[in-house]
Design an enzyme around this catalytic site. Structure first.
Site, PDB file in Angstrom:
ATOM      1  CG  ASP A   1      59.342 112.948  40.874  1.00  0.00           C
ATOM      2  OD1 ASP A   1      58.138 112.651  40.839  1.00  0.00           O
ATOM      3  OD2 ASP A   1      59.882 113.679  40.015  1.00  0.00           O
TER       4      ASP A   1
ATOM      5  CD  GLU B   1      50.982 110.026  44.962  1.00  0.00           C
ATOM      6  OE1 GLU B   1      50.463 111.163  44.898  1.00  0.00           O
ATOM      7  OE2 GLU B   1      50.361 108.970  44.770  1.00  0.00           O
ATOM      8  CD1 TRP B   2      53.869 113.775  39.705  1.00  0.00           C
ATOM      9  CD2 TRP B   2      53.717 111.581  39.274  1.00  0.00           C
ATOM     10  NE1 TRP B   2      55.131 113.298  39.478  1.00  0.00           N
ATOM     11  CE2 TRP B   2      55.078 111.966  39.208  1.00  0.00           C
ATOM     12  CE3 TRP B   2      53.370 110.247  39.037  1.00  0.00           C
ATOM     13  CZ2 TRP B   2      56.099 111.065  38.927  1.00  0.00           C
ATOM     14  CZ3 TRP B   2      54.387 109.349  38.738  1.00  0.00           C
ATOM     15  CH2 TRP B   2      55.736 109.760  38.693  1.00  0.00           C
TER      16      TRP B   2
ATOM     17  CG  ASP C   1      55.118 117.266  36.079  1.00  0.00           C
ATOM     18  OD1 ASP C   1      54.792 116.762  37.179  1.00  0.00           O
ATOM     19  OD2 ASP C   1      56.214 117.064  35.537  1.00  0.00           O
TER      20      ASP C   1
HETATM   21  C1  GLA Z   1      58.369 114.866  37.683  1.00  0.00           C
HETATM   22  C2  GLA Z   1      57.881 115.879  38.709  1.00  0.00           C
HETATM   23  C3  GLA Z   1      58.333 117.274  38.301  1.00  0.00           C
HETATM   24  C4  GLA Z   1      59.856 117.298  38.212  1.00  0.00           C
HETATM   25  C5  GLA Z   1      60.337 116.235  37.244  1.00  0.00           C
HETATM   26  C6  GLA Z   1      61.845 116.080  37.273  1.00  0.00           C
HETATM   27  O1  GLA Z   1      57.771 115.058  36.447  1.00  0.00           O
HETATM   28  O2  GLA Z   1      56.480 115.829  38.816  1.00  0.00           O
HETATM   29  O3  GLA Z   1      57.880 118.235  39.220  1.00  0.00           O
HETATM   30  O4  GLA Z   1      60.391 117.085  39.494  1.00  0.00           O
HETATM   31  O5  GLA Z   1      59.779 114.952  37.551  1.00  0.00           O
HETATM   32  O6  GLA Z   1      62.317 115.066  36.453  1.00  0.00           O
END
Ligand code: GLA
Length: 394
Positions: free
Chosen positions: A160, A193-194, A215
């Site tokens: 993450d 890392e989104w 997410d």
């Molecule tokens: C981030 C990630 C999620 C999950 C949470 C856990 O938000 O994008 O997929 O792993 O952290 O804290």
């Protein structure tokens, strides 16, 4: 050029490129993450979407058991991944320590149990100083954590990006890729890392999958947002390296069964990792049927490894998506984003099929629908998908 139009143009180019190559001579450069893993999108389960921080050894074991009894393992699901909150501290030597209350037998014993079921084991860490839930992160401990994970029998690590503000993402993830490689154990690297540092530009050389979005939430609109964002980067995906529009919400209760079938179909069309995120110990019959639909899974897992794309739309709500398959056929999803039933036409030429007619099979009703000339028309339920496989008649 508008984003959507660019996608359609890319679709046409991709369709003709796919036709120009005969499937047997089609080669892709192996992903330079170099570990030779995830030649098809990873399939498995992750604790976060359903359990968030509430993870334990018992839940994970029961999940592994359920993966076997429900037929999910035999349908292709392999990785059982514990997300955030399994770790509480570092010991005097700096090694990560699992929560002794929730994991009384330790992580190695849990990994052994999962392996004994014919499954693979995954774990979560963070490239920064702390995880998103404030647990210890891997920053400054890359080699040590990689060795710990390898010694425990870890097969997959999700890394993450919380508490990493001042760090350079390509550098940090490459550091961990190299640390994992040095252990000598084959370990899938899932970059999370989104989409915040343009991972589509560097992650194919670093990890096996990378998140393209924030997410996911268990709603129709969140699912569609992630679809649209991940679709922008279709051309960089291929064997060993996949765009990750985030884990599945199928079975978590926020969408209807129809919406979940659409979600699952679209993830398959996108060659997305199929990481279930529901409680496998307690699934309705429609949830099991969705997650174990082998004809849809075969679309996702097709060895060509092409990510499907948007090939037609009547904005804003009617769309056709298509994915080239190894044998020259196309998987085609007729997507109705509106809240009323609609008729949608899928033109085979738009889907990249240069053919007068195609044999069509419905991948949800599991029926051959016969031969269609140039196009396939169907009523599509509100918030639903009709998913077909169209094989050109030569
Ligand atoms: C981030 C990630 C999620 C999950 C949470 C856990 O938000 O994008 O997929 O792993 O952290 O804290």
């Amino acid at each position: 050029m508008s984003g959507r139009l660019a996608v359609v143009v890319a679709a046409l180019v991709m369709g003709s490129l796919a036709l120009a190559r005969s499937p047997s001579t089609h080669t892709r450069v192996p992903a330079a993450s170099g570990n030779g893993l995830a030649r098809t999108p990873p399939m498995g389960w992750n604790s976060w979407n359903h359990f968030s921080c509430n993870v334990s050894e018992q839940t994970i074991r029961e999940t592994a058991d359920a993966m076997v009894v429900t037929g999910m393992r035999d349908a292709g699901y392999r990785y059982v991944v514990i997300d955030d909150c399994w770790q509480v501290a570092r010991d005097a030597n700096g090694a990560l320590v699992a929560d002794p209350q929730r994991f009384p037998h330790g992580i190695k014993a849990l990994a052994d149990y999962i392996h004994s079921k014919g499954l693979l084991f995954g774990i979560y860490t963070d490239a920064g100083t702390n995880t998103c839930q404030g647990r210890p992160g891997t920053f400054g401990h890359e080699n040590q954590d990689a060795r710990t994970f390898a010694a425990w029998g870890v097969d997959y690590v999700k890394e993450d990006w919380c508490h990493a503000q001042r760090l350079d993402a390509p550098t940090q993830y490459a550091k961990f890729r190299d640390a994992l490689a040095r252990t000598g154990r084959p370990i899938v690297l899932s970059i999370c890392e989104w989409g915040s540092n343009q991972p589509w530009e560097w992650a194919p050389r670093v990890g096996n999958l990378w998140r393209t979005t924030d997410d996911i939430e268990d709603t129709w609109s969140s699912m569609l947002d992630n679809l649209d964002q991940s679709a922008e980067h279709a051309t960089v995906a291929g064997p060993g390296a996949w765009n990750d529009p985030d884990m599945l919400e199928v079975g978590n209760g926020g969408m209807t069964d129809e919406e979940y079938r659409a979600h699952f179909s679209l993830w398959a069309i996108m060659a997305a990792p199929l990481i279930a995120g529901n409680d496998l110990r307690d699934m309705s019959a429609p949830t099991i049927a969705t997650l174990t639909n082998r004809e849809v899974i075969a679309v996702d897992q097709d060895s060509l490894g092409a990510q499907g794309i948007l090939v037609w739309e009547r904005p804003p709500e009617l769309q056709v998506w298509a994915k080239p398959l190894r044998d020259g056929a196309r998987a085609i999803a007729l997507l109705n984003r509106s809240s009323a039933v609609a008729r949608i036409t899928a033109y085979f030429s738009r889907a990249g099929l240069r053919t007068d007619s195609a044999q069509v099979r419905d991948l949800w009703s599991h029926k051959d629908l016969g031969k269609f000339g140039r196009q396939f028309v169907s009523a599509v339920p509100a918030h639903g998908v009709v998913l077909i496989r169209a094989t050109p008649v030569r």
